[in-house]
Design an enzyme around this catalytic site. Structure first.
Site: not given
Length: 300
Positions: A47, A135, A163
């Site tokens: 993001t 990630y 994550k």
């Protein structure tokens, strides 16, 4: 105790058309997160458009964010890069400026093997000294972390969390239970994919890595706190109120929607890094209507 827990809020990184960070806009976003008392800030994630920024601008974004948090809120910084040596430098930068941890994806042009990813992550953790969050973002990287690979990585000193993506609410319970069974007790297990993260937190995940939390932290925090105290009914009730936003995320992409929200909320006016285009005028009107119909303040 896990190094990360609760709501990790991921803001956009406002920039000009040349990729220079808008320090004022970024600080306004971060100030909102600090005021809401999020559990951590996820800076320069997907993001935050980390792959579109130079090393210099990433350093600037970290410095501005750490200046705004004044050490009161942990900051997790995206340190992904195509080359291992570059990721090491980015992680070293983040550590030197004061980041709590680094978020590292298996980014590559050529498809990577498990052994290559293991060496990449191990090297970044060892040579930077920055705690690393795995990630797992197969939708973007096209690399999926197997449980066996994460088990190997979880034994590497300095790799402290993961994550996970969420594809749907149904498999989260079994997925989380399996990870709890095979990963070290102190290893933090979190999820992204806002639409399904209420169920992840109810199931007992440590962390919700949230896109919406980076722009509207209050409702996301209320969901997290309800889940943490075992009130699944209240968490789901609050989550249902956000369903119009989850639908917009699916329709236009979460990245484009939160850029529009930043402008509609009069926080900052910026566009996604090109070639990504902002939403159309008609889409922005649709987003504005949903925003207007959301509860505000104590309405949550």
């Amino acid at each position: 105790m896990a190094i990360l827990s609760g709501l990790s809020a991921f803001p956009v990184t406002p920039t000009d058309r040349d990729g220079r960070v808008d320090a004022t806009g970024l600080r306004k976003l971060v100030a909102r997160l600090c005021a809401a008392q999020v559990d951590s800030i996820g800076l320069l994630g997907s993001t935050g458009s980390y792959m579109y920024l130079t090393r210099e601008e990433r350093r600037r974004a970290i410095a501005e964010t750490l200046g705004e948090t004044a050490g009161q809120t942990p900051v997790v910084v995206g340190v992904g890069a195509l080359r291992t040596d570059e990721a090491v430098k980015l992680a070293q930068d983040a550590k030197a400026i004061g980041a709590t941890a680094g978020l590292l994806a298996a980014v590559s042009y050529a498809p990577l093997t498990d052994d290559e990813v293991f060496e990449h992550f191990s090297t970044v953790a060892r040579e930077s000294g920055l705690p690393i969050v795995i990630y797992d973002n197969p939708g973007t990287t096209h690399f999926h972390f197997t449980a066996a690979l994460v088990c190997r990585l979880a034994e590497v000193p300095g790799i402290v969390a993961i994550k996970n993506p969420t594809d749907g609410a149904d498999p989260i319970n079994s997925h989380l239970a399996e990870q709890r069974r095979i990963f070290p007790e102190e290893f933090s297990i979190g999820y992204s994919g806002d639409r399904n993260c209420c169920e992840a937190m109810i199931a007992g995940a440590d962390t919700w890595y949230s896109v919406l939390g980076g722009i509207l932290p209050e409702p996301c925090l209320k969901i997290v706190r309800a889940a943490q105290r075992g009130d699944a009914e209240e968490a789901r009730r609050l989550d249902r109120r956000l369903m119009p936003l989850w639908d917009l995320f699916k329709k236009f992409s979460s990245l484009r929607v939160v850029y529009a929200l930043a402008e509609l909320l009069d926080i900052c006016s910026t566009e996604p890094p090109h070639p990504i285009l902002p939403v159309s005028a008609a889409a922005k009107r649709e987003i504005a209507e949903v925003l207007q119909n959301l509860p505000s303040g104590s309405g949550w």
